[in-house]
Design a protein around this motif. Structure first.
Motif, mmCIF file in Angstrom:
data_model
loop_
_atom_site.group_PDB
_atom_site.id
_atom_site.type_symbol
_atom_site.label_atom_id
_atom_site.label_comp_id
_atom_site.label_asym_id
_atom_site.label_seq_id
_atom_site.Cartn_x
_atom_site.Cartn_y
_atom_site.Cartn_z
ATOM 1 N N TYR A 1 -6.071 5.774 -3.166
ATOM 2 C CA TYR A 1 -5.688 4.297 -3.148
ATOM 3 C C TYR A 1 -6.822 3.828 -2.283
ATOM 4 O O TYR A 1 -7.684 2.986 -3.042
ATOM 5 N N ASN A 2 -7.905 4.574 -1.377
ATOM 6 C CA ASN A 2 -8.567 3.895 -0.455
ATOM 7 C C ASN A 2 -10.097 4.106 -1.618
ATOM 8 O O ASN A 2 -10.803 2.992 -1.208
ATOM 9 N N ILE A 3 -10.107 4.841 -2.751
ATOM 10 C CA ILE A 3 -10.933 5.277 -3.627
ATOM 11 C C ILE A 3 -11.282 3.829 -4.237
ATOM 12 O O ILE A 3 -12.158 2.876 -4.875
ATOM 13 N N LYS B 1 -9.169 0.868 -4.122
ATOM 14 C CA LYS B 1 -8.956 -0.008 -4.247
ATOM 15 C C LYS B 1 -10.025 -1.161 -4.176
ATOM 16 O O LYS B 1 -10.246 -2.585 -4.087
ATOM 17 N N GLU C 1 1.327 -1.578 0.021
ATOM 18 C CA GLU C 1 -0.099 -0.268 0.200
ATOM 19 C C GLU C 1 0.788 1.269 -0.063
ATOM 20 O O GLU C 1 0.439 2.049 -0.884
ATOM 21 N N GLN D 1 -3.324 8.744 -0.961
ATOM 22 C CA GLN D 1 -3.849 8.204 0.237
ATOM 23 C C GLN D 1 -5.440 7.936 0.021
ATOM 24 O O GLN D 1 -5.968 6.679 -0.043
ATOM 25 N N GLN D 2 -6.292 9.036 -0.142
ATOM 26 C CA GLN D 2 -7.436 8.774 -0.554
ATOM 27 C C GLN D 2 -7.920 8.149 -1.996
ATOM 28 O O GLN D 2 -8.640 7.649 -2.323
ATOM 29 N N ASP E 1 -2.135 13.293 1.141
ATOM 30 C CA ASP E 1 -3.047 12.969 1.623
ATOM 31 C C ASP E 1 -4.064 11.895 0.187
ATOM 32 O O ASP E 1 -5.083 11.299 0.655
ATOM 33 N N VAL F 1 0.557 4.158 -2.719
ATOM 34 C CA VAL F 1 0.597 5.582 -2.537
ATOM 35 C C VAL F 1 1.579 6.401 -3.041
ATOM 36 O O VAL F 1 0.637 7.797 -3.422
#
Length: 148
Positions: free
Chosen positions: A141-143, A145, A114, A138-139, A135, A118
């Motif tokens: 990536y979170n969307i 994944k 991760e 990361q956001q 940030d 990122v």
């Protein structure tokens, strides 16, 4: 189907035996066997053809559903990216944003951590010389994944 064919063959043989001489019985028995065998072959071929058609239709339907889900995931990612990162989305078309998702998914599939992904997103999401912040990356990536 096999029981019906066997019953048909047995009935035909029994009827043939009831009123014929030995030679006639043999001829009629052989003819009945041939007819029963032909009927069973036709039924088996029809069943195989029907099964092939059902399998092909199911395969096509599954592919269409998968394609629709993938399209929906891409559209969801694209919309979320635009809302969350207007500065990174400005001037980009949906295909360019979808490429970010595709590359991120490829990195996930390749087994990258991760943190590596990122960090790569900071540059990958760059737009007009503006890199994504840690940030934002990361956001993104979170969307991405769950869409992979």
């Amino acid at each position: 189907m096999r029981k019906a064919a066997a019953l048909l063959a047995a009935s035909t043989i029994a009827l043939a035996l009831a009123g014929c001489s030995s030679d006639e019985v043999t001829e009629k028995t052989d003819a009945a066997k041939d007819k029963a065998s032909a009927a069973m072959s036709s039924v088996a071929e029809a069943a195989e053809g029907a099964q092939s058609s059902v399998n092909a239709a199911a395969s096509t339907a599954a592919a269409q559903v998968k394609g629709a889900l993938d399209s929906a995931k891409v559209a969801t990612f694209t919309a979320a990216f635009k809302v969350a990162n207007p500065d990174l989305a400005e001037g980009r078309d949906d295909d360019a944003i979808a490429d970010i998702l595709a590359q991120t998914c490829a990195d996930i599939d390749a087994g990258q951590s991760e943190q590596e992904i990122v960090a790569g997103l900071e540059s990958r999401a760059e737009n007009n010389g503006v890199k994504a912040t840690p940030d934002q990356a990361q956001q993104i990536y979170n969307i991405a994944k769950p869409a992979c």
